[in-house]
Write an enzyme that holds these catalytic residues in place. Structure first.
Site, PDB file in Angstrom:
ATOM      1  CB  SER A 103      -0.755  -0.046   1.265  1.00 25.27           C
ATOM      2  OG  SER A 103      -1.388   1.241   1.280  1.00 25.27           O
ATOM      3  CE1 TYR A 161      -4.133  -2.093   4.948  1.00 24.34           C
ATOM      4  CE2 TYR A 161      -3.562   0.350   4.517  1.00 24.34           C
ATOM      5  CZ  TYR A 161      -4.035  -0.906   3.972  1.00 24.34           C
ATOM      6  OH  TYR A 161      -4.224  -1.340   2.541  1.00 24.34           O
TER       7      TYR A 161
HETATM    8  N1  NAP Z   1      -8.628  -0.689  -2.187  1.00 22.98           N
HETATM    9  C1  NAP Z   1      -7.695   0.317  -2.082  1.00 22.98           C
HETATM   10  O1  NAP Z   1      -7.736   1.396  -2.215  1.00 22.98           O
HETATM   11  C2  NAP Z   1      -6.340  -0.525  -1.497  1.00 22.98           C
HETATM   12  C3  NAP Z   1      -5.316   0.480  -1.512  1.00 22.98           C
HETATM   13  C4  NAP Z   1      -4.047   0.189  -1.188  1.00 22.98           C
HETATM   14  C5  NAP Z   1      -3.845  -1.207  -0.808  1.00 22.98           C
HETATM   15  N2  NAP Z   1      -4.771  -1.877  -0.790  1.00 22.98           N
HETATM   16  C6  NAP Z   1      -4.657  -3.390  -0.692  1.00 22.98           C
HETATM   17  O2  NAP Z   1      -4.843  -4.203  -1.574  1.00 22.98           O
HETATM   18  C7  NAP Z   1      -5.449  -5.586  -1.165  1.00 22.98           C
HETATM   19  C8  NAP Z   1      -6.961  -5.840  -1.729  1.00 22.98           C
HETATM   20  O3  NAP Z   1      -7.671  -4.882  -1.083  1.00 22.98           O
HETATM   21  P1  NAP Z   1      -9.366  -4.706  -1.671  1.00 22.98           P
HETATM   22  O4  NAP Z   1      -9.298  -3.397  -1.704  1.00 22.98           O
HETATM   23  O5  NAP Z   1      -9.258  -5.649  -2.789  1.00 22.98           O
HETATM   24  O6  NAP Z   1      -9.868  -5.091  -0.188  1.00 22.98           O
HETATM   25  P2  NAP Z   1     -10.884  -6.188  -0.074  1.00 22.98           P
HETATM   26  O7  NAP Z   1     -11.973  -6.125  -0.891  1.00 22.98           O
HETATM   27  O8  NAP Z   1     -11.373  -6.025   1.487  1.00 22.98           O
HETATM   28  O9  NAP Z   1     -10.412  -7.684   0.084  1.00 22.98           O
HETATM   29  C9  NAP Z   1      -9.421  -8.067   0.882  1.00 22.98           C
HETATM   30  C10 NAP Z   1      -9.614  -9.585   0.626  1.00 22.98           C
HETATM   31  O10 NAP Z   1      -8.453 -10.120   1.714  1.00 22.98           O
HETATM   32  C11 NAP Z   1      -9.624 -11.080   2.510  1.00 22.98           C
HETATM   33  N3  NAP Z   1      -8.725 -11.288   3.750  1.00 22.98           N
HETATM   34  C12 NAP Z   1      -8.447 -10.299   4.738  1.00 22.98           C
HETATM   35  N4  NAP Z   1      -8.017 -10.832   6.031  1.00 22.98           N
HETATM   36  C13 NAP Z   1      -7.924 -12.235   5.731  1.00 22.98           C
HETATM   37  C14 NAP Z   1      -7.726 -13.234   6.503  1.00 22.98           C
HETATM   38  N5  NAP Z   1      -7.230 -12.939   7.672  1.00 22.98           N
HETATM   39  N6  NAP Z   1      -7.716 -14.368   6.148  1.00 22.98           N
HETATM   40  C15 NAP Z   1      -8.161 -14.719   4.749  1.00 22.98           C
HETATM   41  N7  NAP Z   1      -8.597 -13.649   3.975  1.00 22.98           N
HETATM   42  C16 NAP Z   1      -8.505 -12.418   4.459  1.00 22.98           C
HETATM   43  C17 NAP Z   1     -10.752 -10.547   2.593  1.00 22.98           C
HETATM   44  O11 NAP Z   1     -11.683 -11.708   2.783  1.00 22.98           O
HETATM   45  P3  NAP Z   1     -13.128 -11.467   3.698  1.00 22.98           P
HETATM   46  O12 NAP Z   1     -13.882 -10.751   2.694  1.00 22.98           O
HETATM   47  O13 NAP Z   1     -13.597 -12.692   4.040  1.00 22.98           O
HETATM   48  O14 NAP Z   1     -12.565 -10.635   4.798  1.00 22.98           O
HETATM   49  C18 NAP Z   1     -10.749 -10.104   1.029  1.00 22.98           C
HETATM   50  O15 NAP Z   1     -11.167 -11.198   0.222  1.00 22.98           O
HETATM   51  C19 NAP Z   1      -5.284  -5.524   0.305  1.00 22.98           C
HETATM   52  O16 NAP Z   1      -4.072  -6.270   0.816  1.00 22.98           O
HETATM   53  C20 NAP Z   1      -5.224  -3.982   0.751  1.00 22.98           C
HETATM   54  O17 NAP Z   1      -4.840  -3.780   1.793  1.00 22.98           O
HETATM   55  C21 NAP Z   1      -6.163  -1.599  -1.301  1.00 22.98           C
END
Ligand code: NAP
Length: 255
Positions: A141, A154
């Site tokens: 991130s 985070y």
């Molecule tokens: N979207 C943004 O703006 C953004 C910006 C910077 C970085 N990121 C990073 O990009 C990645 C994907 O983000 P996203 O926006 O797609 O988020 P998201 O839609 O919340 O997806 C995150 C995924 O990780 C899974 N997860 C979290 N904790 C877990 C655990 N303990 N065991 C198994 N699965 C787990 C979630 O499962 P559940 O649904 O079951 O919780 C979900 O499928 C993450 O690493 C996030 O930190 C996102």
């Protein structure tokens, strides 16, 4: 352009999330076979797996035995694994300054964003040690680079991925001579989680105020960077790097 990813076997964690689903689609479109990891969203995972001749596998990534079983299941389901995209992560709520953060919140954030990556990398590398082939892409991130007030937990967990990747790039070549480890660091990325606010000009303006491109990223932008870093053809001499996908972000507006 041929990415050379056709037939490669890829494990994507957090594959039912906003960015993860797009990563699965991107690899699948290149002809890769994908192990679609989920925690919740089993139906969605099965749909994605069926679309790309893959397998759907559930695991809580903070539980050691479940992570080991996930990698074993992916290897069994796909006949091996060549690439790990450690995408799963958890953005903690609510926003809270460190002096008001309780230890349980800190530990939960570390478990989801750092311990989970350690566990899945370890299980994957144990498999790589038996095959001599493997590439890792971690999803970090911009919080790791710029910090994030009220989400210090985070930002700290994501920043730790840099030290992890820089160490693993030197370890992986002992077991896989062409093995590489890199990070894709998204900035604000429009997913279903914030879809309801994307038409809100104030919301978008506030988040793009430090970026040269006046728009939020798309999951496909992040997925494309993951593809490039997973492809030996496109980035075979790139290791230990962080590719930031954040529209030219330079930092945060503080006041
Ligand atoms: N979207 C943004 O703006 C953004 C910006 C910077 C970085 N990121 C990073 O990009 C990645 C994907 O983000 P996203 O926006 O797609 O988020 P998201 O839609 O919340 O997806 C995150 C995924 O990780 C899974 N997860 C979290 N904790 C877990 C655990 N303990 N065991 C198994 N699965 C787990 C979630 O499962 P559940 O649904 O079951 O919780 C979900 O499928 C993450 O690493 C996030 O930190 C996102």
């Amino acid at each position: 352009m041929d990415t050379g990813l056709a037939g490669r076997r890829v494990l994507v964690t957090g594959a039912t999330g906003g960015i993860g689903g797009e990563i699965v689609r991107a690899f699948g479109t290149e002809g890769a076979r994908v192990a679609v990891h989920h925690r919740s969203g089993a139906d969605r995972a099965r749909e994605l797996a069926a679309a790309y001749d893959g397998v759907a596998l559930g695991a809580d990534l903070t539980v050691e035995a479940e992570v080991d079983a996930l990698v074993t299941g992916a290897v069994a389901g796909l006949g091996g694994l060549d690439v790990l995209v450690a995408n799963a992560g958890k953005y903690p709520v609510p926003a809270v300054p460190l002096w008001e953060m309780d230890a349980a919140r800190w530990r939960t954030t570390m478990a989801a964003n750092l311990d989970a990556v350690f566990l899945v990398c370890r299980a994957f590398l144990r498999h790589v040690a038996t095959t001599g082939v493997g590439t890792v892409v971690l999803v970090g991130s911009t919080a790791a680079r710029f910090g994030e007030a009220d989400h210090a937990d985070y930002a700290a967990a994501k920043a730790a991925l840099t030290g992890l990747a820089l160490s693993l790039k030197n370890e992986i070549v002992r077991i896989a001579p062409a093995g590489r480890v890199n990070i894709v660091a998204p900035g604000w990325t429009a997913t279903d989680r914030n879809a309801d606010r994307l038409d809100d000009d104030d919301f978008v303006r506030a988040r793009t105020a430090t970026m040269s491109l006046a728009k939020l990223g798309r999951p496909a932008d992040v997925a494309a960077a993951c593809l490039v870093l997973a492809s030996d053809r496109l980035s075979g001499h790139v290791s230990g790097e962080t590719v930031t996908v954040a529209g030219g972000m330079e930092g945060r507006v503080l006041r």
